[in-house]
Write an enzyme that holds these catalytic residues in place. Structure first.
Site, mmCIF file in Angstrom:
data_model
loop_
_atom_site.group_PDB
_atom_site.id
_atom_site.type_symbol
_atom_site.label_atom_id
_atom_site.label_comp_id
_atom_site.label_asym_id
_atom_site.label_seq_id
_atom_site.Cartn_x
_atom_site.Cartn_y
_atom_site.Cartn_z
ATOM 1 N N GLY A 85 47.797 -50.450 57.466
ATOM 2 C CA GLY A 85 47.857 -49.538 56.324
ATOM 3 C C GLY A 85 47.013 -50.090 55.190
ATOM 4 C CB ALA A 111 48.452 -51.358 47.276
ATOM 5 C CD GLU A 151 44.265 -55.507 62.480
ATOM 6 O OE1 GLU A 151 43.268 -55.375 61.745
ATOM 7 O OE2 GLU A 151 44.307 -56.278 63.439
ATOM 8 C CB CYS A 171 40.588 -49.184 58.857
ATOM 9 S SG CYS A 171 40.532 -49.345 60.648
HETATM 10 P P1 NAD Z 1 49.816 -46.819 53.570
HETATM 11 O O1 NAD Z 1 49.676 -48.287 53.296
HETATM 12 O O2 NAD Z 1 50.132 -45.910 52.461
HETATM 13 O O3 NAD Z 1 50.964 -46.564 54.670
HETATM 14 C C1 NAD Z 1 50.984 -47.233 55.916
HETATM 15 C C2 NAD Z 1 52.408 -47.225 56.443
HETATM 16 O O4 NAD Z 1 53.227 -48.055 55.617
HETATM 17 C C3 NAD Z 1 53.071 -45.854 56.443
HETATM 18 O O5 NAD Z 1 53.886 -45.713 57.584
HETATM 19 C C4 NAD Z 1 53.933 -45.905 55.172
HETATM 20 O O6 NAD Z 1 55.024 -45.003 55.185
HETATM 21 C C5 NAD Z 1 54.404 -47.351 55.217
HETATM 22 N N1 NAD Z 1 54.869 -47.885 53.947
HETATM 23 C C6 NAD Z 1 54.684 -47.392 52.701
HETATM 24 N N2 NAD Z 1 55.286 -48.212 51.789
HETATM 25 C C7 NAD Z 1 55.846 -49.236 52.480
HETATM 26 C C8 NAD Z 1 56.582 -50.393 52.101
HETATM 27 N N3 NAD Z 1 56.875 -50.670 50.824
HETATM 28 N N4 NAD Z 1 56.994 -51.237 53.075
HETATM 29 C C9 NAD Z 1 56.689 -51.000 54.371
HETATM 30 N N5 NAD Z 1 56.000 -49.910 54.792
HETATM 31 C C10 NAD Z 1 55.577 -49.034 53.849
HETATM 32 O O7 NAD Z 1 48.468 -46.407 54.290
HETATM 33 P P2 NAD Z 1 48.005 -44.953 54.736
HETATM 34 O O8 NAD Z 1 47.642 -44.158 53.516
HETATM 35 O O9 NAD Z 1 48.988 -44.383 55.690
HETATM 36 O O10 NAD Z 1 46.663 -45.335 55.560
HETATM 37 C C11 NAD Z 1 45.443 -45.567 54.936
HETATM 38 C C12 NAD Z 1 45.139 -47.051 54.796
HETATM 39 O O11 NAD Z 1 45.309 -47.705 56.054
HETATM 40 C C13 NAD Z 1 43.693 -47.289 54.415
HETATM 41 O O12 NAD Z 1 43.594 -48.314 53.440
HETATM 42 C C14 NAD Z 1 43.042 -47.746 55.711
HETATM 43 O O13 NAD Z 1 41.884 -48.508 55.553
HETATM 44 C C15 NAD Z 1 44.163 -48.506 56.335
HETATM 45 N N6 NAD Z 1 43.956 -48.623 57.800
HETATM 46 C C16 NAD Z 1 43.648 -49.842 58.347
HETATM 47 C C17 NAD Z 1 43.394 -49.958 59.718
HETATM 48 C C18 NAD Z 1 43.046 -51.289 60.369
HETATM 49 O O14 NAD Z 1 43.172 -51.406 61.577
HETATM 50 N N7 NAD Z 1 42.601 -52.293 59.632
HETATM 51 C C19 NAD Z 1 43.475 -48.826 60.526
HETATM 52 C C20 NAD Z 1 43.775 -47.601 59.926
HETATM 53 C C21 NAD Z 1 44.029 -47.514 58.567
#
Ligand code: NAD
Length: 481
Positions: free
Chosen positions: A226, A229, A248, A282
């Site tokens: 994700g 932040a 990741e 990502c």
């Molecule tokens: P996000 O960080 O908002 O959410 C990711 C997941 O975390 C979701 O399931 C969300 O509900 C959960 N979440 C939210 N707050 C949380 C907390 N306090 N504790 C635990 N879990 C929590 O990200 P997003 O908007 O869903 O995805 C976009 C981001 O993900 C982008 O920055 C992208 O670059 C990144 N991403 C990285 C990869 C990689 O492999 N490096 C792959 C895909 C996406």
């Protein structure tokens, strides 16, 4: 375009779908269309799922690895068999186009099969024998593993955690993103049906559900994909119980064209690298560095190619890419476009609306290119996560390298050159988890390559042996003779 009834999707706990207070999930390309009703969990649901996974752990851990492998190959078959039915549902809930959703299912299936094929060699113990003692080092599972995933490629990002975790004898509780949970959960339900109850569980919800999983004392491992932040919150929530974590995260991937490059040969790969999934990947190409001597020629040719893109609903095969996934994402991209429009850079809007009459009923954004832009501009430094890319002119290779490395991120990157040796020499000096030569998209990925980021792009690696290693602890036993 086909539309089917909206499924009701519960939590998957101990082999059963449960859960009340479902929330309607809307199609980001047709906002008045309800795609599914998905349960919203709380701390009690997390506790029930973790306890189910914990109860299933001793039995799954002691299941012979060859039997676990057999069951996981059957789970991969179940995933592959669900693709045709569930990929269109995934398109409607996350906004991608058909081939992107199919790719997500296909990559996910491949990840399970490849991971399981490595298992026998991976688990073979290390032994040391001398006159004094014999030492044996085995790889033990960690226990209950939590997997937390985003919405952009939900199937493969889930399987990158689930496959190594389950293969090595851990049990799993997954929390999907509320923006892409229905198709994934229906596929997981079919996969869980071939596994013992409690081995694979799913809890739906928002950040509070993810946070409760991270805090839970019975969870020993968190695999998170994700934003950076959110990862900081994961680190905080896991620290009191010292859990093992893999992160990741986001990226701001540079693509660097060297001055010997054949411009025309880069266009297909770069357009795909930037605009696939509307730029919401990502490791999408997020900034392109071009030798000043080639700048005008490249910018003109690149813009001409981008102008051919058609933006529309993902179920329409004419669409090159679909809408953005959600309102926050839409506002974020509009904000960076507004800031760029009000800067000295030249923001060029290109492409075509497939259906102008439905444009306002979705989070659609046309492809954009930013010309005559500085390396230090916000659109070059921030993760835009949308269909816009800056083209930055550079004067010499050292400057291009310094700028490519001048980022808080370090996920993937690429170098484009007519000379593979020259490309390799440049690639070796790039600070990133992966560097591709003359490509930068899904087809650059290889499950034999570790995948992950440096700096604020993450901790640890997924894919292959490093991915398996993330879900085991070495257990050393020394016996005196
Ligand atoms: P996000 O960080 O908002 O959410 C990711 C997941 O975390 C979701 O399931 C969300 O509900 C959960 N979440 C939210 N707050 C949380 C907390 N306090 N504790 C635990 N879990 C929590 O990200 P997003 O908007 O869903 O995805 C976009 C981001 O993900 C982008 O920055 C992208 O670059 C990144 N991403 C990285 C990869 C990689 O492999 N490096 C792959 C895909 C996406």
């Amino acid at each position: 375009m086909t539309q089917t009834a909206a499924p009701q999707v519960g939590h998957l706990i101990n082999g059963e779908l449960t859960g009340s207070t479902p929330r309607a999930v809307h199609d980001p390309g047709r906002l008045d269309d309800v795609v599914a009703h998905v349960a919203v969990g709380d701390e009690q649901d997390v506790n029930r799922a973790v306890r189910a996974a914990h109860a299933a752990y001793p039995g799954w851990r002691s299941t012979p690895s060859a039997e676990r492998a057999k069951l996981l190959f059957a789970a991969a078959d179940a995933l592959a068999a669900s693709t045709e039915e569930l990929a269109p549902l995934l398109v409607r809930e996350h906004g991608g186009v058909g081939w992107e959703a199919q790719t997500d299912f296909g990559l996910g299936t491949g990840v399970i099969q490849h991971t399981v094929s490595l298992l026998e060699d991976f688990l073979s113990p290390l032994t040391i024998d001398d006159e004094q003692c014999s030492i044996q080092v085995t790889k033990a599972p960690r226990g209950v593993a939590a997997a937390i995933v985003p919405w952009n490629m939900p199937v493969v990002l889930t399987m990158l955690k689930l496959a190594p975790a389950l293969a090595t004898g851990n049990t799993v509780v997954l929390k999907p993103s509320p923006f892409a949970s229905a198709a994934l959960t229906l596929a997981l339900q079919r996969m869980a049906a071939v596994l013992p109850p409690g081995v694979l569980n799913v809890v739906h919800g928002d950040g509070d559900v993810g946070a409760a999983l991270c805090r839970h004392p019975l969870v020993r491992k968190v695999g998170f994909t994700g934003g950076t932040a959110t990862a900081q919150k994961v680190l905080e929530a896991t620290s009191p119980t010292i859990k093992n974590i893999t992160l990741e995260l986001g990226g701001n991937d540079p693509a660097v064209l060297l001055d010997d490059v054949d411009v025309d040969s880069t266009l297909d790969g770069l357009v795909k690298g930037v605009y696939t999934r509307s730029g919401q990947i990502c490791f999408a190409v997020k900034r392109i560095y071009v030798p000043r001597s080639l700048y005008t020629r490249f910018a003109d040719a690149f813009c001409a190619r981008v102008d051919e893109l058609v933006v529309g609903h993902g179920l329409d095969p004419q669409s090159s890419f679909g809408p953005l996934n959600n309102e926050a994402q839409f506002k974020k991209v509009q904000d960076i476009l507004d800031r760029t429009r009000n800067s000295t850079a030249q923001l060029v809007q290109l492409g075509r609306k497939l259906d102008a009459s439905t444009w306002e009923n979705g989070y659609y954004v046309l492809p954009h290119v930013v010309k005559d832009v500085e390396h230090s501009a916000p659109v070059s430094c921030e993760e835009q996560f949308g269909p816009v890319v800056p083209l930055i002119a550079y004067d010499d290779e050292e400057q291009a390298l310094a700028w490519a490395n001048d980022s808080e991120y370090g996920l993937c990157s690429s170098v484009w050159s007519a000379d593979p040796e020259r490309g390799l020499a440049f690639a070796e000096r790039v600070e990133a988890g992966s560097t591709f030569i003359n490509s930068h998209s899904f087809d650059s990925l290889d499950p034999r390559m570790p995948f992950g980021g440096i700096k604020q792009s993450g901790l640890g690696r997924e894919f292959g042996v490093p991915g398996l290693s993330a879900y085991v602890e070495d257990h050393a036993v020394r016996r005196l003779k």
